[in-house]
Design an enzyme around this catalytic site. Structure first.
Site, PDB file in Angstrom:
ATOM      1  N   LYS A  57      30.162  52.288  20.927  1.00  0.00           N
ATOM      2  CA  LYS A  57      30.266  50.841  20.652  1.00  0.00           C
ATOM      3  C   LYS A  57      31.356  50.567  19.615  1.00  0.00           C
ATOM      4  O   LYS A  57      32.213  49.724  19.821  1.00  0.00           O
ATOM      5  CB  LYS A  57      28.915  50.339  20.130  1.00  0.00           C
ATOM      6  CG  LYS A  57      28.962  49.010  19.406  1.00  0.00           C
ATOM      7  CD  LYS A  57      27.622  48.687  18.778  1.00  0.00           C
ATOM      8  CE  LYS A  57      27.642  47.509  17.857  1.00  0.00           C
ATOM      9  NZ  LYS A  57      28.247  47.761  16.541  1.00  0.00           N
ATOM     10  N   ASN A  58      31.310  51.293  18.504  1.00  0.00           N
ATOM     11  CA  ASN A  58      32.212  50.942  17.405  1.00  0.00           C
ATOM     12  C   ASN A  58      33.668  51.302  17.687  1.00  0.00           C
ATOM     13  O   ASN A  58      34.560  50.814  16.994  1.00  0.00           O
ATOM     14  CB  ASN A  58      31.724  51.578  16.086  1.00  0.00           C
ATOM     15  CG  ASN A  58      30.454  50.896  15.597  1.00  0.00           C
ATOM     16  OD1 ASN A  58      30.077  49.829  16.098  1.00  0.00           O
ATOM     17  ND2 ASN A  58      29.779  51.511  14.649  1.00  0.00           N
ATOM     18  N   CYS A 152      24.706  42.184  12.270  1.00  0.00           N
ATOM     19  CA  CYS A 152      23.360  42.448  11.741  1.00  0.00           C
ATOM     20  C   CYS A 152      23.247  41.997  10.286  1.00  0.00           C
ATOM     21  O   CYS A 152      24.184  42.179   9.508  1.00  0.00           O
ATOM     22  CB  CYS A 152      23.051  43.939  11.809  1.00  0.00           C
ATOM     23  SG  CYS A 152      22.888  44.545  13.474  1.00  0.00           S
ATOM     24  N   ARG A 157      28.239  41.147   3.457  1.00  0.00           N
ATOM     25  CA  ARG A 157      29.195  41.894   4.288  1.00  0.00           C
ATOM     26  C   ARG A 157      30.582  41.268   4.117  1.00  0.00           C
ATOM     27  O   ARG A 157      31.100  40.613   5.021  1.00  0.00           O
ATOM     28  CB  ARG A 157      28.738  41.906   5.754  1.00  0.00           C
ATOM     29  CG  ARG A 157      27.364  42.544   5.938  1.00  0.00           C
ATOM     30  CD  ARG A 157      27.007  42.798   7.377  1.00  0.00           C
ATOM     31  NE  ARG A 157      27.692  43.956   7.917  1.00  0.00           N
ATOM     32  CZ  ARG A 157      27.484  44.453   9.140  1.00  0.00           C
ATOM     33  NH1 ARG A 157      26.593  43.888   9.931  1.00  0.00           N
ATOM     34  NH2 ARG A 157      28.134  45.509   9.579  1.00  0.00           N
ATOM     35  N   ASP A 357      23.971  54.095   9.897  1.00  0.00           N
ATOM     36  CA  ASP A 357      23.449  53.571  11.166  1.00  0.00           C
ATOM     37  C   ASP A 357      22.389  54.483  11.780  1.00  0.00           C
ATOM     38  O   ASP A 357      21.820  54.154  12.826  1.00  0.00           O
ATOM     39  CB  ASP A 357      24.601  53.358  12.166  1.00  0.00           C
ATOM     40  CG  ASP A 357      25.440  52.134  11.822  1.00  0.00           C
ATOM     41  OD1 ASP A 357      25.082  51.417  10.866  1.00  0.00           O
ATOM     42  OD2 ASP A 357      26.456  51.896  12.506  1.00  0.00           O
ATOM     43  N   ARG A 449      22.790  44.774  21.948  1.00  0.00           N
ATOM     44  CA  ARG A 449      24.169  44.687  21.432  1.00  0.00           C
ATOM     45  C   ARG A 449      24.814  46.068  21.381  1.00  0.00           C
ATOM     46  O   ARG A 449      26.033  46.181  21.393  1.00  0.00           O
ATOM     47  CB  ARG A 449      24.156  44.114  20.008  1.00  0.00           C
ATOM     48  CG  ARG A 449      23.936  42.626  19.941  1.00  0.00           C
ATOM     49  CD  ARG A 449      24.157  42.108  18.523  1.00  0.00           C
ATOM     50  NE  ARG A 449      25.304  42.788  17.948  1.00  0.00           N
ATOM     51  CZ  ARG A 449      25.330  43.325  16.731  1.00  0.00           C
ATOM     52  NH1 ARG A 449      24.305  43.249  15.933  1.00  0.00           N
ATOM     53  NH2 ARG A 449      26.417  43.923  16.298  1.00  0.00           N
TER      54      ARG A 449
END
Ligand code: UD1
Length: 468
Positions: A57-58, A152, A157, A357, A449
């Site tokens: 994903k990242n 999230c 952030r 994570d 997601r």
């Protein structure tokens, strides 16, 4: 002197309507009219068999915006089928890119007709990674505009390091108001520069690469993050003709190039370069912990075992068997019914340290490891909201100033729980698989997601899990 410009009326109206839609969705959610999908898991079955990991994903959420920098079309393979990717593709199309799906994990993308540089407000708010459009659009058009990113809720952030990098490369912020929810950037010309990051930031490192790759001159990024997805983005851009050295270390050097077109000649618009996204380290780690937590025996395929070393080391500490099979690009994780699982201590760190994570998933596993485990969270200030959910299932966890203490050994019982965020949701799935009885997980849009087809994948290794 920083110029101040006000957003034009049309965009303000769009933004208001986006806001209204968002507010309506939340009200509907509160009334229980939307997002009523749940995962239902009957726990207590050891997971056994083989499971394949999707693309990261990242990485994908940075490589897709990076296509904006290319002067030829590209084909991106191993793209995970997750909602964050769908948002990226929607933004690309909205900006004028041509996007064609070829199968369920490959996309052909051509950005030759992109002239717009406004990222729709609603899409930017749906995910953290929308900030990569700022770096990519700045690199392409010398202009970029997006809302402050969503994602999230893990505490503050900020994106100050991203903005600092853009400024060093020659960009100005056009909206001066520090409280503004919109970031708009313009550069008369971009140029190389020396960027020393005040904190190790994955997103700021990737964004600095995106903005610098076509900026004339040399850019040095010091105190860079080293995550596998940073190397993946650099590999993709280098494959297309960029000069990026040192990705994966804490100093990255970029020599700006004029064009990114692989080795195609001018006018070769029909060439499409193929690039495959690396395997998802966090999805792989989640399956590793699910295998250990259910005292199963699972071969997790399509991974780069080196990326998983910090997770493997902690599982071994607890008495789990982890075999790294480099040649087969797989890891095997097993814990038999009678193997003794014991407590360990975790401190989250940037790569190659233990990933934040993977913190909620490991905390969940530690509820069956005998003894007291300590967890220290060094990256996000508010990453323990899942603890209340685990307590509903019988977990004994105390929150400390920057961490938690898990008193393990007693096991979990099924309950109705909430996926508070993406990785908290992954932890709830592991908890449901471990627990006696039935667990219902709500707010699963957070999980979707970042995890492709997770119920079907886990059913393939024996989970009794369905989406209803
Ligand atoms: C990325 C990952 C996220 C992961 C995180 C840390 C994506 C899309 N998301 O998020 O899943 O949890 O890395 O591995 O890849 N910080 C600042 N100023 C900034 C930027 C960051 O102070 O400008 C701080 C943050 O508050 C945090 C730390 O730096 O404490 C690390 O954040 P960062 O690495 O930037 O995380 P993200 O890129 O947002």
């Amino acid at each position: 002197m920083i110029a101040v410009r006000f957003a034009d009326k049309k965009k303000n109206t769009e933004q208001d309507s986006d806001w209204n839609q968002m507010r309506n969705i939340s009200r509907a959610q509160i009334r229980g009219e939307k997002n009523v999908e749940k995962f239902v898991i009957n726990g207590g079955h050891p997971l056994k068999g083989e499971i394949l990991v999707s693309g990261a994903k990242n990485s994908a959420v940075a490589i897709l915006p990076a296509a904006l920098l290319l002067d030829v079309p590209c084909m991106i393979e191993n793209v995970p089928d997750i909602s964050d990717v769908k948002i990226c593709l929607k933004v690309l199309k909205g900006l004028g890119a041509e996007v064609k799906a070829l199968g369920n994990d490959t996309y052909w993308i051509s950005c030759r007709n992109v002239t717009d540089y406004y990222v729709p407000y609603k899409e930017a708010k749906k995910m953290r990674a929308s900030y990569y459009f700022l770096g990519a659009l700045l690199g392409r058009c010398h202009n970029a505009r997006a809302a402050m990113p969503g994602g999230c809720p893990l505490g503050a952030r900020p994106i100050d390091q991203h903005l600092k990098a853009f400024e060093i490369l020659g960009a100005k912020q056009l909206i001066e108001d520090q409280q503004s929810d919109i970031v708009e950037l313009h550069a008369d010309r971009l140029h190389g520069g020396r960027i020393s990051m005040d904190v190790v930031s994955v997103g700021a490192t990737m964004n600095a690469i995106l903005a610098a790759v076509k900026a004339p001159g040399i850019t040095i990024i010091e105190n860079a993050a080293k995550e596998p997805h940073i190397v993946d983005l650099a590999n993709f851009l280098n494959y297309m003709g960029a000069h990026i050295k040192g990705a994966g270390t804490d100093v990255i050097k970029i020599q700006g190039v004029e064009k990114l077109m692989g080795n195609a000649g001018e006018g070769s618009q029909d060439v499409a370069y193929r690039y495959a996204v690396v395997p998802d380290q966090i999805e792989a780690g989640t399956f590793m912990i699910a295998a250990a937590a259910t005292r199963g025996d699972v071969l997790i395929k399509g991974v780069i075992p080196k990326h998983l070393e910090a997770i493997s080391a902690k599982l071994r500490d607890c008495g789990v068997t982890v075999e790294e099979l480099d040649d087969e690009e797989a890891v095997r994780v097993c814990a038999s019914a009678d193997s003794k699982l014991t407590a360990t201590n975790i401190k989250t760190e940037p790569y190659p340290g233990y990933p934040t994570d993977m913190q909620p998933q490991m905390a969940t596993f530690l509820t069956i490891a005998e003894g007291e485990s300590s967890i220290i969270e060094n990256v996000w200030e508010d990453r323990f909201r899942y603890v209340n959910e685990l307590r509903k299932m019988g977990a004994e966890i105390d929150i400390t100033q920057n961490g938690a203490i898990v008193r393990g050994g007693s096991g979990l019982s099924g309950a109705s729980v909430n996926a508070c965020d993406l990785r908290a949701g992954a932890a709830m799935i592991i908890a449901g698989l471990m627990a006696d009885g039935c667990t219902e997980i709500t707010e699963i849009q957070h999980i979707e997601r970042g995890y492709a087809d997770i119920a079907a994948k886990l059913r393939g290794i024996g989970a009794d899990m369905k989406k209803v």
